[in-house]
Scaffold this motif. Structure first.
Motif, PDB file in Angstrom:
ATOM      1  N   GLU A   1      46.427  44.236  12.680  1.00 51.42           N
ATOM      2  CA  GLU A   1      45.848  45.636  13.981  1.00 51.42           C
ATOM      3  C   GLU A   1      44.913  46.050  14.389  1.00 51.42           C
ATOM      4  O   GLU A   1      44.522  46.190  15.551  1.00 51.42           O
ATOM      5  CB  GLU A   1      46.176  46.801  13.000  1.00 51.42           C
ATOM      6  N   SER A   2      43.841  45.396  13.689  1.00 49.16           N
ATOM      7  CA  SER A   2      42.290  46.361  13.354  1.00 49.16           C
ATOM      8  C   SER A   2      41.634  45.298  14.710  1.00 49.16           C
ATOM      9  O   SER A   2      41.015  45.270  15.410  1.00 49.16           O
ATOM     10  CB  SER A   2      41.770  45.616  12.329  1.00 49.16           C
ATOM     11  N   LYS A   3      42.086  44.314  14.271  1.00 45.45           N
ATOM     12  CA  LYS A   3      41.390  42.763  15.515  1.00 45.45           C
ATOM     13  C   LYS A   3      42.551  43.360  16.829  1.00 45.45           C
ATOM     14  O   LYS A   3      41.768  43.267  17.991  1.00 45.45           O
ATOM     15  CB  LYS A   3      41.914  41.756  14.906  1.00 45.45           C
ATOM     16  N   ALA A   4      42.938  43.565  17.029  1.00 46.70           N
ATOM     17  CA  ALA A   4      44.118  44.704  18.012  1.00 46.70           C
ATOM     18  C   ALA A   4      43.817  44.785  18.823  1.00 46.70           C
ATOM     19  O   ALA A   4      42.992  44.998  20.158  1.00 46.70           O
ATOM     20  CB  ALA A   4      45.639  44.171  17.740  1.00 46.70           C
ATOM     21  N   LEU A   5      42.937  46.103  17.877  1.00 47.60           N
ATOM     22  CA  LEU A   5      42.278  46.655  18.459  1.00 47.60           C
ATOM     23  C   LEU A   5      41.133  46.436  19.184  1.00 47.60           C
ATOM     24  O   LEU A   5      40.465  47.229  20.546  1.00 47.60           O
ATOM     25  CB  LEU A   5      42.538  48.159  17.560  1.00 47.60           C
ATOM     26  N   ALA A   6      40.259  46.145  18.372  1.00 52.20           N
ATOM     27  CA  ALA A   6      39.293  45.647  18.438  1.00 52.20           C
ATOM     28  C   ALA A   6      39.238  44.653  20.468  1.00 52.20           C
ATOM     29  O   ALA A   6      38.615  44.911  20.941  1.00 52.20           O
ATOM     30  CB  ALA A   6      37.898  45.287  17.553  1.00 52.20           C
TER      31      ALA A   6
ATOM     32  N   GLN B   1      58.201  43.052  36.833  1.00 50.42           N
ATOM     33  CA  GLN B   1      58.195  44.301  36.092  1.00 50.42           C
ATOM     34  C   GLN B   1      59.491  43.706  34.782  1.00 50.42           C
ATOM     35  O   GLN B   1      58.979  44.334  34.032  1.00 50.42           O
ATOM     36  CB  GLN B   1      59.260  45.362  36.910  1.00 50.42           C
ATOM     37  N   ASP B   2      60.270  42.912  35.118  1.00 52.61           N
ATOM     38  CA  ASP B   2      61.500  42.884  33.826  1.00 52.61           C
ATOM     39  C   ASP B   2      61.356  41.812  33.487  1.00 52.61           C
ATOM     40  O   ASP B   2      60.852  42.370  31.900  1.00 52.61           O
ATOM     41  CB  ASP B   2      62.955  41.464  34.174  1.00 52.61           C
ATOM     42  N   LYS B   3      60.009  41.618  33.243  1.00 43.08           N
ATOM     43  CA  LYS B   3      59.302  40.686  32.074  1.00 43.08           C
ATOM     44  C   LYS B   3      58.162  41.240  31.427  1.00 43.08           C
ATOM     45  O   LYS B   3      58.040  41.215  29.929  1.00 43.08           O
ATOM     46  CB  LYS B   3      58.838  38.949  32.359  1.00 43.08           C
ATOM     47  N   VAL B   4      57.610  41.704  32.117  1.00 43.17           N
ATOM     48  CA  VAL B   4      56.823  42.748  30.974  1.00 43.17           C
ATOM     49  C   VAL B   4      57.114  44.427  30.282  1.00 43.17           C
ATOM     50  O   VAL B   4      56.834  44.642  29.440  1.00 43.17           O
ATOM     51  CB  VAL B   4      55.800  43.968  33.107  1.00 43.17           C
ATOM     52  N   ARG B   5      58.224  44.306  31.189  1.00 42.35           N
ATOM     53  CA  ARG B   5      58.793  45.611  29.623  1.00 42.35           C
ATOM     54  C   ARG B   5      59.330  44.856  28.823  1.00 42.35           C
ATOM     55  O   ARG B   5      59.880  45.253  27.908  1.00 42.35           O
ATOM     56  CB  ARG B   5      59.616  46.233  30.871  1.00 42.35           C
ATOM     57  N   ALA B   6      60.106  43.955  29.177  1.00 45.42           N
ATOM     58  CA  ALA B   6      60.387  43.380  28.515  1.00 45.42           C
ATOM     59  C   ALA B   6      60.003  42.695  26.639  1.00 45.42           C
ATOM     60  O   ALA B   6      59.727  42.838  25.644  1.00 45.42           O
ATOM     61  CB  ALA B   6      61.616  41.739  28.342  1.00 45.42           C
ATOM     62  N   GLU B   7      58.568  42.249  27.118  1.00 55.02           N
ATOM     63  CA  GLU B   7      57.179  41.818  26.637  1.00 55.02           C
ATOM     64  C   GLU B   7      56.807  43.163  25.350  1.00 55.02           C
ATOM     65  O   GLU B   7      57.088  43.080  24.541  1.00 55.02           O
ATOM     66  CB  GLU B   7      56.245  40.954  27.266  1.00 55.02           C
ATOM     67  N   LEU B   8      55.975  44.061  26.083  1.00 54.09           N
ATOM     68  CA  LEU B   8      55.900  45.375  25.569  1.00 54.09           C
ATOM     69  C   LEU B   8      57.247  45.881  25.068  1.00 54.09           C
ATOM     70  O   LEU B   8      56.821  46.150  23.652  1.00 54.09           O
ATOM     71  CB  LEU B   8      55.372  46.435  27.060  1.00 54.09           C
ATOM     72  N   GLN B   9      58.216  46.539  25.245  1.00 58.53           N
ATOM     73  CA  GLN B   9      60.039  46.676  24.005  1.00 58.53           C
ATOM     74  C   GLN B   9      60.255  45.457  23.589  1.00 58.53           C
ATOM     75  O   GLN B   9      60.205  46.478  22.284  1.00 58.53           O
ATOM     76  CB  GLN B   9      60.122  46.717  24.907  1.00 58.53           C
ATOM     77  N   GLY B  10      59.486  44.434  23.683  1.00 57.23           N
ATOM     78  CA  GLY B  10      59.944  43.092  22.104  1.00 57.23           C
ATOM     79  C   GLY B  10      58.573  43.409  20.997  1.00 57.23           C
ATOM     80  O   GLY B  10      58.971  42.665  19.712  1.00 57.23           O
ATOM     81  N   MET B  11      57.348  43.994  21.101  1.00 52.67           N
ATOM     82  CA  MET B  11      56.314  43.853  20.576  1.00 52.67           C
ATOM     83  C   MET B  11      56.355  45.163  18.683  1.00 52.67           C
ATOM     84  O   MET B  11      57.411  45.772  18.952  1.00 52.67           O
ATOM     85  CB  MET B  11      55.398  45.154  21.247  1.00 52.67           C
ATOM     86  N   ASP B  12      56.438  44.688  18.343  1.00 49.42           N
ATOM     87  CA  ASP B  12      55.901  45.274  16.968  1.00 49.42           C
ATOM     88  C   ASP B  12      55.843  46.546  17.613  1.00 49.42           C
ATOM     89  O   ASP B  12      54.810  47.025  18.083  1.00 49.42           O
ATOM     90  CB  ASP B  12      55.501  44.571  15.663  1.00 49.42           C
ATOM     91  N   PRO B  13      56.540  47.605  16.679  1.00 47.57           N
ATOM     92  CA  PRO B  13      56.395  49.007  16.703  1.00 47.57           C
ATOM     93  C   PRO B  13      54.809  49.599  16.621  1.00 47.57           C
ATOM     94  O   PRO B  13      54.266  50.261  16.816  1.00 47.57           O
ATOM     95  CB  PRO B  13      57.207  50.016  15.740  1.00 47.57           C
ATOM     96  N   ARG B  14      54.647  48.887  15.077  1.00 48.39           N
ATOM     97  CA  ARG B  14      53.050  48.861  14.732  1.00 48.39           C
ATOM     98  C   ARG B  14      52.004  48.467  16.115  1.00 48.39           C
ATOM     99  O   ARG B  14      50.715  49.450  15.940  1.00 48.39           O
ATOM    100  CB  ARG B  14      52.840  48.772  13.351  1.00 48.39           C
ATOM    101  N   LEU B  15      51.980  47.492  16.695  1.00 44.79           N
ATOM    102  CA  LEU B  15      51.265  46.491  17.747  1.00 44.79           C
ATOM    103  C   LEU B  15      51.523  47.044  18.751  1.00 44.79           C
ATOM    104  O   LEU B  15      50.913  47.568  19.840  1.00 44.79           O
ATOM    105  CB  LEU B  15      52.030  44.874  17.377  1.00 44.79           C
ATOM    106  N   GLN B  16      52.676  48.206  19.270  1.00 46.93           N
ATOM    107  CA  GLN B  16      52.940  48.620  20.200  1.00 46.93           C
ATOM    108  C   GLN B  16      51.941  49.938  20.444  1.00 46.93           C
ATOM    109  O   GLN B  16      51.171  50.369  21.572  1.00 46.93           O
ATOM    110  CB  GLN B  16      54.060  48.969  20.439  1.00 46.93           C
ATOM    111  N   ALA B  17      51.956  50.925  19.532  1.00 48.16           N
ATOM    112  CA  ALA B  17      51.121  51.460  18.950  1.00 48.16           C
ATOM    113  C   ALA B  17      49.323  51.595  18.963  1.00 48.16           C
ATOM    114  O   ALA B  17      49.289  52.319  19.554  1.00 48.16           O
ATOM    115  CB  ALA B  17      51.301  52.303  17.540  1.00 48.16           C
ATOM    116  N   ILE B  18      49.387  50.342  18.766  1.00 44.65           N
ATOM    117  CA  ILE B  18      47.960  50.163  18.504  1.00 44.65           C
ATOM    118  C   ILE B  18      47.228  49.976  20.123  1.00 44.65           C
ATOM    119  O   ILE B  18      46.228  49.696  20.484  1.00 44.65           O
ATOM    120  CB  ILE B  18      47.471  48.206  17.969  1.00 44.65           C
TER     121      ILE B  18
END
Length: 466
Positions: free
Chosen positions: A323-328, A256-273
């Motif tokens: 962003e496009s590649k990540a969403l696809a 849980q700690d590792k997942v939360r840290a990775e998700l929160q550490g993502m670039d905000p735009r890639l989080q949104a993607i």
């Protein structure tokens, strides 16, 4: 940075307006300021600001004489006061952003001198978001999305007038530049209550204007494993996904700690993607829908169909290539781990295969498999498939964090060029398939050395279809 303008404000009337004043009323800190300078001699005043700040501005909009100063995270946008302060304030988007203070009063925190012609402070106290004029959203339809953002960021409720204007202006979002749409939408998507905000955008017609693919999902009934139509499933999976970002209780505390840290550490735009991927994951279903001979509905290859639709969304929203590649990738492979989870025994070779497809977005896509399942019915945690899925996701994430070099991306003792020489074959698609196979074998501990890899490659090649 504003403190550097104090001495200048003794001779020149400088107003702080907009969000900085709103945040002062809310007792919130900000690093983003809008200031107005007198219209007569504006360029001379701008030069004085440059000297005081020790910075040179760059133009945001030459037609409206809008300039920006930036140092690290601090931003000051400067514009002329124009035809008068009150008229300027009444032409802004929302009443809560239509307040002003003289710079000296702002720096001293003196809210008794607040200039508030649209009663924004009263709206803030009522936790309401209201347009500053009868044409505020028609004047700039992007304000429909901005309204959703402020509702999320500030916890405000839209007034009836805001809803009315949003419904009227939403259709014009189809002609609004995609860069502006995505710049607001990604911030809406990253709000903690994004599902409720998207529901509001849907209710006022904005979602159909910017993501018509979701509108096409409405009313598309599914098979016996789903309680809801495609759109209702998508919005429920989206909501479940955002909850999992904050609290994945089915994982061990360390994971849980590792997942939360990775998700929160993502670039905000890639989080949104990734979050947007959760919402649009099934956009291929309306096109892929077909019926079996017994009348049962099927959506065969909907993941691939949906991924092929992403470039159109990316072009519409002017997403970056990344962003496009990540969403696809999200849409294309969102069910892959779930499919393998149904294997009698999920082994390390399967986990390696998942990693090759999910790539650097392994964690958010793997986590979505749980949300996708939760979106199928009212209480899927009691379904037998829930334990199967959570076990598979936990195993994969454990391998991702603790067996990365052994299972996820093991190093092979031979490369593609050497394999081609050893087998006496020219490079081709077969080589990629061969390396994938050897990677799976290595993940299961079956590739001890170079000779072993060559032997396995020869055996695999003999079994390959010609």
């Amino acid at each position: 940075m504003l403190e550097r303008l104090w001495s200048m404000s003794q001779d020149t009337t400088i107003y702080v307006v907009g969000g900085a004043v709103r945040d002062a009323v809310l007792n919130k800190k900000t690093h983003d300021y809008d200031i107005l300078l007198p219209e007569p001699g504006f360029l001379a005043h701008l030069a004085s600001v440059s000297r005081a700040l020790g910075l040179e501005p760059y133009a945001l909009n030459l037609e409206h004489k809008l300039w920006r100063y930036q140092r690290s995270s601090a931003v000051i946008d400067v514009a002329p006061c124009g035809e008068g302060l009150e008229k300027n304030l009444r032409h802004r988007d929302f009443t809560v952003n239509s307040m002003a203070l003289k710079l000296s009063d702002y720096l001293q925190g003196d809210l008794t001198q607040l200039i508030d012609p649209c009663q924004g402070r009263a709206d803030l106290s009522r936790r309401e978001l209201s347009p500053s004029s009868s044409s505020a959203l028609r004047d700039d339809p992007i304000r429909v999305l901005r309204a959703a953002r402020f509702m999320g960021e500030l916890g405000l409720t839209p007034t009836l007038e805001l809803n009315r204007q949003a419904e009227s202006a939403a259709v014009a979002l189809r002609q609004t530049p995609g860069e502006r749409v995505w710049n607001e939408l990604y911030q809406v998507t990253n709000c903690s209550n994004a599902p409720e905000l998207y529901d509001w955008l849907d209710n006022v017609g904005a979602l159909a204007a910017i993501l018509p693919e979701l509108e096409a999902e409405k009313g598309i009934e599914q098979n016996q494993y789903h309680s809801f139509c495609v759109y209702e499933h998508s919005r429920r999976a989206f909501a479940a996904y955002l909850n999992l970002w904050e609290r994945s209780t089915f994982l061990s505390p360390n994971l849980q700690d590792k997942v939360r840290a990775e998700l929160q550490g993502m670039d905000p735009r890639l989080q949104a993607i990734c979050r947007l991927g959760a919402l649009v994951h099934d956009i291929g279903k309306p096109k892929a829908k077909s019926f079996k001979d017994d009348g049962r509905v099927t959506f065969y290859r909907h993941e691939q169909v949906g991924a092929e639709m992403i470039p159109h969304i990316a072009q519409r929203l002017r997403l970056s290539g990344l962003e496009s590649k990540a969403l696809a990738r999200f849409v294309r492979w969102h069910t892959y781990l779930a499919q393998l989870a149904r294997q009698p025994r999920l082994n390390e070779g399967h986990l390696h295969r998942v990693a090759r497809r999910l790539g650097t977005y392994s964690v958010p896509i793997a986590l979505f498999n749980i949300a996708d399942l939760l979106g199928k019915g009212e209480d899927m945690t009691d379904d037998t498939s829930f334990e199967q899925m959570t076990t598979a996701v936990s195993r994969y994430l454990h391998a991702w964090y603790y067996q990365h070099d052994e299972v996820i991306y093991p190093t092979l003792p031979i490369n593609g060029a050497e394999l081609s020489v050893q087998l006496g074959l020219p490079p081709g698609r077969w080589l990629n398939d061969m390396l994938s196979y050897l990677g799976e074998q290595a993940a299961m501990g079956r590739v001890q050395d170079r000779d072993c890899a060559i032997k396995l490659a020869r055996e695999y090649y003999r079994r390959m279809p010609r």
